[in-house]
Scaffold this motif. Structure first.
Motif, PDB file in Angstrom:
ATOM      1  N   MET A   1       5.986 -37.614 -67.573  1.00 28.99           N
ATOM      2  CA  MET A   1       5.707 -37.140 -66.212  1.00 28.99           C
ATOM      3  C   MET A   1       4.840 -35.893 -66.270  1.00 28.99           C
ATOM      4  N   SER A   2       3.772 -35.914 -65.512  1.00 32.36           N
ATOM      5  CA  SER A   2       2.831 -34.805 -65.570  1.00 32.36           C
ATOM      6  C   SER A   2       3.419 -33.556 -64.922  1.00 32.36           C
ATOM      7  N   ASN A   3       3.067 -32.397 -65.469  1.00 33.94           N
ATOM      8  CA  ASN A   3       3.559 -31.153 -64.867  1.00 33.94           C
ATOM      9  C   ASN A   3       2.799 -30.799 -63.583  1.00 33.94           C
ATOM     10  N   LEU A   4       1.895 -31.681 -63.141  1.00 42.09           N
ATOM     11  CA  LEU A   4       1.232 -31.463 -61.842  1.00 42.09           C
ATOM     12  C   LEU A   4       2.161 -31.851 -60.687  1.00 42.09           C
ATOM     13  N   LYS A   5       3.196 -32.600 -60.998  1.00 45.19           N
ATOM     14  CA  LYS A   5       4.099 -33.090 -59.938  1.00 45.19           C
ATOM     15  C   LYS A   5       4.734 -31.928 -59.172  1.00 45.19           C
ATOM     16  N   GLY A   6       4.578 -31.964 -57.868  1.00 40.56           N
ATOM     17  CA  GLY A   6       5.188 -30.940 -57.021  1.00 40.56           C
ATOM     18  C   GLY A   6       4.422 -29.625 -56.973  1.00 40.56           C
ATOM     19  N   LYS A   7       3.307 -29.546 -57.699  1.00 37.28           N
ATOM     20  CA  LYS A   7       2.548 -28.284 -57.729  1.00 37.28           C
ATOM     21  C   LYS A   7       1.526 -28.254 -56.584  1.00 37.28           C
ATOM     22  N   THR A   8       1.273 -27.047 -56.084  1.00 35.22           N
ATOM     23  CA  THR A   8       0.247 -26.875 -55.072  1.00 35.22           C
ATOM     24  C   THR A   8      -1.043 -26.487 -55.775  1.00 35.22           C
ATOM     25  N   VAL A   9      -2.024 -27.357 -55.657  1.00 38.68           N
ATOM     26  CA  VAL A   9      -3.290 -27.142 -56.352  1.00 38.68           C
ATOM     27  C   VAL A   9      -4.402 -26.985 -55.322  1.00 38.68           C
ATOM     28  N   VAL A  10      -5.132 -25.889 -55.412  1.00 34.53           N
ATOM     29  CA  VAL A  10      -6.325 -25.734 -54.589  1.00 34.53           C
ATOM     30  C   VAL A  10      -7.500 -26.211 -55.434  1.00 34.53           C
ATOM     31  N   LEU A  11      -8.254 -27.154 -54.883  1.00 29.54           N
ATOM     32  CA  LEU A  11      -9.440 -27.643 -55.588  1.00 29.54           C
ATOM     33  C   LEU A  11     -10.672 -27.134 -54.845  1.00 29.54           C
ATOM     34  N   GLY A  12     -11.367 -26.197 -55.449  1.00 29.52           N
ATOM     35  CA  GLY A  12     -12.599 -25.672 -54.862  1.00 29.52           C
ATOM     36  C   GLY A  12     -13.778 -26.519 -55.311  1.00 29.52           C
ATOM     37  N   VAL A  13     -14.651 -26.839 -54.372  1.00 28.89           N
ATOM     38  CA  VAL A  13     -15.830 -27.645 -54.699  1.00 28.89           C
ATOM     39  C   VAL A  13     -17.058 -26.868 -54.234  1.00 28.89           C
ATOM     40  N   THR A  14     -18.012 -26.681 -55.134  1.00 30.73           N
ATOM     41  CA  THR A  14     -19.193 -25.888 -54.785  1.00 30.73           C
ATOM     42  C   THR A  14     -20.454 -26.747 -54.886  1.00 30.73           C
ATOM     43  N   GLY A  15     -21.584 -26.133 -54.558  1.00 29.56           N
ATOM     44  CA  GLY A  15     -22.836 -26.868 -54.414  1.00 29.56           C
ATOM     45  C   GLY A  15     -23.488 -27.241 -55.728  1.00 29.56           C
ATOM     46  N   SER A  16     -22.974 -28.270 -56.337  1.00 29.75           N
ATOM     47  CA  SER A  16     -23.574 -28.809 -57.556  1.00 29.75           C
ATOM     48  C   SER A  16     -23.656 -30.313 -57.363  1.00 29.75           C
ATOM     49  N   ILE A  17     -24.657 -30.933 -57.988  1.00 31.69           N
ATOM     50  CA  ILE A  17     -24.787 -32.391 -57.839  1.00 31.69           C
ATOM     51  C   ILE A  17     -23.504 -33.092 -58.270  1.00 31.69           C
ATOM     52  N   ALA A  18     -22.795 -32.474 -59.218  1.00 28.03           N
ATOM     53  CA  ALA A  18     -21.574 -33.117 -59.736  1.00 28.03           C
ATOM     54  C   ALA A  18     -20.419 -33.069 -58.736  1.00 28.03           C
ATOM     55  N   ALA A  19     -20.677 -32.566 -57.510  1.00 29.46           N
ATOM     56  CA  ALA A  19     -19.581 -32.433 -56.526  1.00 29.46           C
ATOM     57  C   ALA A  19     -18.874 -33.767 -56.289  1.00 29.46           C
ATOM     58  N   TYR A  20     -19.612 -34.867 -56.408  1.00 30.69           N
ATOM     59  CA  TYR A  20     -18.984 -36.163 -56.150  1.00 30.69           C
ATOM     60  C   TYR A  20     -17.867 -36.450 -57.171  1.00 30.69           C
ATOM     61  N   LYS A  21     -17.976 -35.868 -58.364  1.00 33.10           N
ATOM     62  CA  LYS A  21     -16.943 -36.123 -59.382  1.00 33.10           C
ATOM     63  C   LYS A  21     -15.620 -35.429 -59.035  1.00 33.10           C
ATOM     64  N   ALA A  22     -15.697 -34.444 -58.141  1.00 35.59           N
ATOM     65  CA  ALA A  22     -14.472 -33.745 -57.728  1.00 35.59           C
ATOM     66  C   ALA A  22     -13.531 -34.699 -57.005  1.00 35.59           C
ATOM     67  N   ALA A  23     -14.100 -35.768 -56.423  1.00 34.84           N
ATOM     68  CA  ALA A  23     -13.248 -36.749 -55.731  1.00 34.84           C
ATOM     69  C   ALA A  23     -12.279 -37.392 -56.722  1.00 34.84           C
ATOM     70  N   ILE A  24     -12.751 -37.615 -57.956  1.00 36.90           N
ATOM     71  CA  ILE A  24     -11.872 -38.226 -58.963  1.00 36.90           C
ATOM     72  C   ILE A  24     -10.752 -37.246 -59.323  1.00 36.90           C
ATOM     73  N   ILE A  25     -11.114 -35.980 -59.441  1.00 35.19           N
ATOM     74  CA  ILE A  25     -10.101 -34.968 -59.768  1.00 35.19           C
ATOM     75  C   ILE A  25      -9.051 -34.920 -58.661  1.00 35.19           C
ATOM     76  N   ALA A  26      -9.534 -34.891 -57.409  1.00 34.04           N
ATOM     77  CA  ALA A  26      -8.600 -34.829 -56.273  1.00 34.04           C
ATOM     78  C   ALA A  26      -7.670 -36.037 -56.288  1.00 34.04           C
ATOM     79  N   SER A  27      -8.244 -37.208 -56.464  1.00 34.66           N
ATOM     80  CA  SER A  27      -7.450 -38.435 -56.421  1.00 34.66           C
ATOM     81  C   SER A  27      -6.427 -38.474 -57.557  1.00 34.66           C
TER      82      SER A  27
END
Ligand code: CTP
Length: 407
Positions: A1-27
């Motif tokens: 079980m990942s230690n991300l469970k139950g954690k509050t994570v803020v995901l900041g996304v900034t102006g880089s072409i790779a911003a679309y990859k942040a969707a995978i991180i969020a998901s």
């Protein structure tokens, strides 16, 4: 079980072409059980639309610094307080510079100033921007403040050129997030050796004898230990990846595994011996490929010699070197018959703190395992069938309970 469970994570996304990859991180973070809040800079919203993140996280996306929400709900304050971890991926050169200088001109940079949660940054930019002394100076300043960085890799860049500056892979960023969260875990700072996989005993330059151990159990333990804050040395034989943050030691034979374990033992607090070392190895390794010849038309007889019992060597080392601080040593008993009797005998002969008895061959390569714990006080704990990841946590619970107080 990942230690991300139950954690509050803020995901900041900034102006880089790779911003679309942040969707995978969020998901992926949502799927791992985290409560994910996405905060985008204005530039990021030109690269990828906030609705994607809202849909993936089931929460509104914070984009506007000046949005009127009432003083009780200033995002950069409330989210900054609630966060267990702030990730910025991708991090543009511009936001990186602002963070280094402590600027607070948008919701994300303001949040980074106000929060006391650990900060994990994954920069992505064009090679020249990345290598510029200004960027490198800012990076050094942030690192000196304890900010965690997942450095960009090399490869194809949006400009069409190839070079350094590519956003680290989303799954690597998530592993880094787990590593950072682990630093507050119950194994924080403890040094664990985890061994994994079946050894390969060479017959000649192209052939070897091995066994069916997949290395999955050891990998699950190494990952779980990393997630709980341990400093992991992963000594393994397989092509499975080494967990992010762990130190990798690749070995092939039982003799190499023995040496590697003994080399790392002095610095360790615990050893979890999930590897399946061969008990026999070719007495002589042929220098050249063994050919079919007139001498072996009837077949080939191999002479095998016994390998060293690594856990016995560990027991001898402990007897000679341990005075006050005792290391915790866990072994496994893989048996096709008389599981508990054989396990009990191994616990004693190898001087183990705990042995994990499991029936083979059914657990080889499988994701599920039904194990029984036996300890040196005579305790026997049969466990229900569970995934190897869950068993890894249970084994680490036992290790944690037996560790000497940290000095
Ligand atoms: N082990 C070891 N050195 C070896 C073989 C095994 O340290 N040469 C370790 C394994 O990593 C495991 C434990 O000993 O943690 C038990 O392994 P297992 O293969 O079940 O038992 P063996 O020691 O090989 O004994 P037997 O041949 O009687 O099954």
């Amino acid at each position: 079980m990942s230690n991300l469970k139950g954690k509050t994570v803020v995901l900041g996304v900034t102006g880089s072409i790779a911003a679309y990859k942040a969707a995978i991180i969020a998901s992926q973070a949502v799927q791992a059980g985290a409560e994910v809040h996405v905060v985008m800079t204005e530039a990021a919203t030109h690269m990828v639309g906030p609705p994607i993140f809202a849909a993936l996280t089931h929460r509104p996306v914070v984009t506007d610094f000046w949005e009127t929400r009432g003083m009780a709900d200033i995002a950069h304050v409330t989210l900054g307080r609630a966060a267990d971890l702030v990730i910025i991926a991708p991090l543009s050169a511009n936001t990186l510079a602002k963070l280094a200088l402590g600027l607070a001109d948008n919701e994300l940079t303001a949040l980074c100033l106000s929060t006391r949660a650990p900060l994990l940054l994954a920069p992505a930019m064009e090679t020249g921007m990345w290598q510029h002394p200004a960027t490198q100076d800012h990076l050094a300043a942030l690192q000196s403040r304890g900010v965690h960085i997942v450095t960009p890799g090399g490869g194809y860049l949006a400009s069409g050129a190839s070079g350094v500056g590519r956003l680290a892979e989303p799954l690597v960023i998530l592993d880094a997030a787990r590593t950072v969260l682990g630093q507050r875990g119950d194994l924080a700072g403890r040094r664990l050796i985890v061994t994994s996989g079946g050894t390969r005993e060479a017959l000649d330059p192209v052939r070897y004898i091995t066994n069916q151990s997949s290395g999955k159990m050891g990998l699950a333990i190494a990952e779980a230990a990393r997630d709980r804050g341990a400093v992991v040395t992963f000594i393994h034989t397989t092509d499975l990846p080494t967990p992010y943050g762990a130190t990798e030691v690749r070995v092939a034979s039982a003799a190499e595994l023995d040496q590697a374990v003994l080399d790392h033992l002095a610095a360790a607090d615990a050893l979890i011996m999930a590897a399946a070392p061969a008990d026999f190895t070719p007495a002589q390794r042929a220098e050249h490929k063994i050919k079919k010849t007139a001498d072996n038309t009837e077949g080939l007889t191999l002479h095998l010699a016994r390998t060293r019992d690594i856990l016995r060597d560990v027991a001898d080392w402990r007897a000679a070197h341990e005075t006050t601080r005792r290391r915790v040593v866990v072994g496994f008993a893989a048996e096709t018959q008389n599981l508990l009797d054989n396990a009990r005998a191994k616990l004693a002969s190898k001087d183990l703190d705990l042995i994990v008895a499991n029936p083979v061959p059914q657990t080889f390569g499988s994701d599920m395992v039904q194990a029984t714990f036996l300890d040196r006080t005579g305790g026997i704990t049969p466990l229900e069938p569970m995934p190897k990841e869950a068993l890894a946590e249970r084994i680490l619970d036992e290790v944690t309970a037996r560790l000497a107080p940290s000095t």
